[in-house]
Scaffold this motif. Structure first.
Motif, PDB file in Angstrom:
ATOM      1  N   TYR A  40       0.716  -1.055   0.098  1.00  0.00           N
ATOM      2  CA  TYR A  40       0.028  -0.082   0.080  1.00  0.00           C
ATOM      3  C   TYR A  40       0.697   1.218   0.077  1.00  0.00           C
ATOM      4  O   TYR A  40       0.692   2.257  -0.711  1.00  0.00           O
ATOM      5  CB  TYR A  40      -0.828   0.029   1.248  1.00  0.00           C
ATOM      6  N   TRP A  80      -5.366   1.861  10.575  1.00  0.00           N
ATOM      7  CA  TRP A  80      -5.570   2.454   9.429  1.00  0.00           C
ATOM      8  C   TRP A  80      -5.254   3.841   9.534  1.00  0.00           C
ATOM      9  O   TRP A  80      -4.720   4.500   8.552  1.00  0.00           O
ATOM     10  CB  TRP A  80      -6.940   2.006   9.185  1.00  0.00           C
ATOM     11  N   THR A  84      -2.437   5.332   7.465  1.00  0.00           N
ATOM     12  CA  THR A  84      -2.811   6.455   6.346  1.00  0.00           C
ATOM     13  C   THR A  84      -1.979   8.000   6.598  1.00  0.00           C
ATOM     14  O   THR A  84      -1.585   8.601   5.755  1.00  0.00           O
ATOM     15  CB  THR A  84      -4.288   6.825   6.031  1.00  0.00           C
ATOM     16  N   GLU A 153      -5.880  -2.114   0.957  1.00  0.00           N
ATOM     17  CA  GLU A 153      -5.671  -0.348   1.372  1.00  0.00           C
ATOM     18  C   GLU A 153      -5.813   0.540   0.158  1.00  0.00           C
ATOM     19  O   GLU A 153      -6.355   1.440   0.422  1.00  0.00           O
ATOM     20  CB  GLU A 153      -4.399  -0.527   2.363  1.00  0.00           C
ATOM     21  N   PRO A 163     -10.526  -0.146   4.395  1.00  0.00           N
ATOM     22  CA  PRO A 163     -10.157  -1.220   4.007  1.00  0.00           C
ATOM     23  C   PRO A 163     -10.971  -2.528   4.542  1.00  0.00           C
ATOM     24  O   PRO A 163     -11.188  -3.623   3.605  1.00  0.00           O
ATOM     25  CB  PRO A 163      -8.742  -1.433   4.552  1.00  0.00           C
TER      26      PRO A 163
END
Length: 203
Positions: A40, A80, A84, A153, A163
């Motif tokens: 990702y 997550w 990110t 992702e 996701p």
């Protein structure tokens, strides 16, 4: 979080200069997520080496705050957000926002092109005909995950969803395709849906 968060070379859960005993559940999480996190980050940054640096930073952060991470109301959403956040911080620092935006637009264009091709499929018993009969979101996820070869992702980033939602629609898509293809006598009941074809041009 910054570039000095962690030390050492290579990808791994080592977070200190000296060996430490890491929680077994953290080590298990690392083994499960390391590969997809790296893919990702590389997809988002367009650079595997830089992506690996960011993932090392993410796992270091998680290891150092593991008890707090486990206590989060939603563990998956929390991790997550950490991933990110770290990736987007590096995208911003490297001034690659425009490159990333162009890459995401290209993925969405390919998805639209695939939907247009599926709309022209009339009947039949093949995979494309079955794919065209899936609910739209399941079809989106299957195309991005299986046909284009993107991680859950990155697929989430393209579609603007979590996701975990990608995983849900992906499982439903596989179940739906197997049912449709079996009903149409394309698959034996023990057969599997065909595997992915890796899409390298947009990585």
């Amino acid at each position: 979080m910054n570039d000095d968060t962690f030390t050492g070379n290579g990808i791994g859960p080592a977070v200190h200069d000296e060996p430490v005993d890491l929680p077994l559940d953290f080590e298990a999480y690392f083994l499960v997520k390391n590969r997809s996190f790296r893919s990702y980050a590389a997809e988002m940054l367009g650079d595997q080496a830089v992506g690996d640096e960011v993932v090392r930073e993410v796992f270091t952060h998680l290891a150092l705050h593991w008890n707090q991470v486990l206590a989060a109301p939603d563990f998956e959403s929390h991790t997550w957000d950490v991933l990110t956040g770290a990736v987007m911080y590096r995208v911003h620092r490297l001034r690659r926002e425009n490159v990333l935006a162009a890459r995401l637009r290209a993925a969405r264009r390919k998805l639209d092109q695939m939907h247009q091709a599926l709309a022209r499929v009339e009947g039949g018993a093949g995979l494309y005909a079955a794919l065209a009969d899936l609910p739209a979101r399941q079809c989106d996820v299957f195309i991005l995950r299986k046909t284009m070869g993107y991680t859950a992702e990155y697929t989430a980033q393209v579609l603007g969803i979590h996701p975990r939602t990608v995983d849900y629609h992906y499982r439903r898509a596989l179940t739906g395709l197997e049912r449709l293809l079996t009903e149409r006598h394309v698959l034996r009941r023990t057969a599997a849906v065909p595997g992915p074809r890796r899409e390298g041009a947009d990585r």
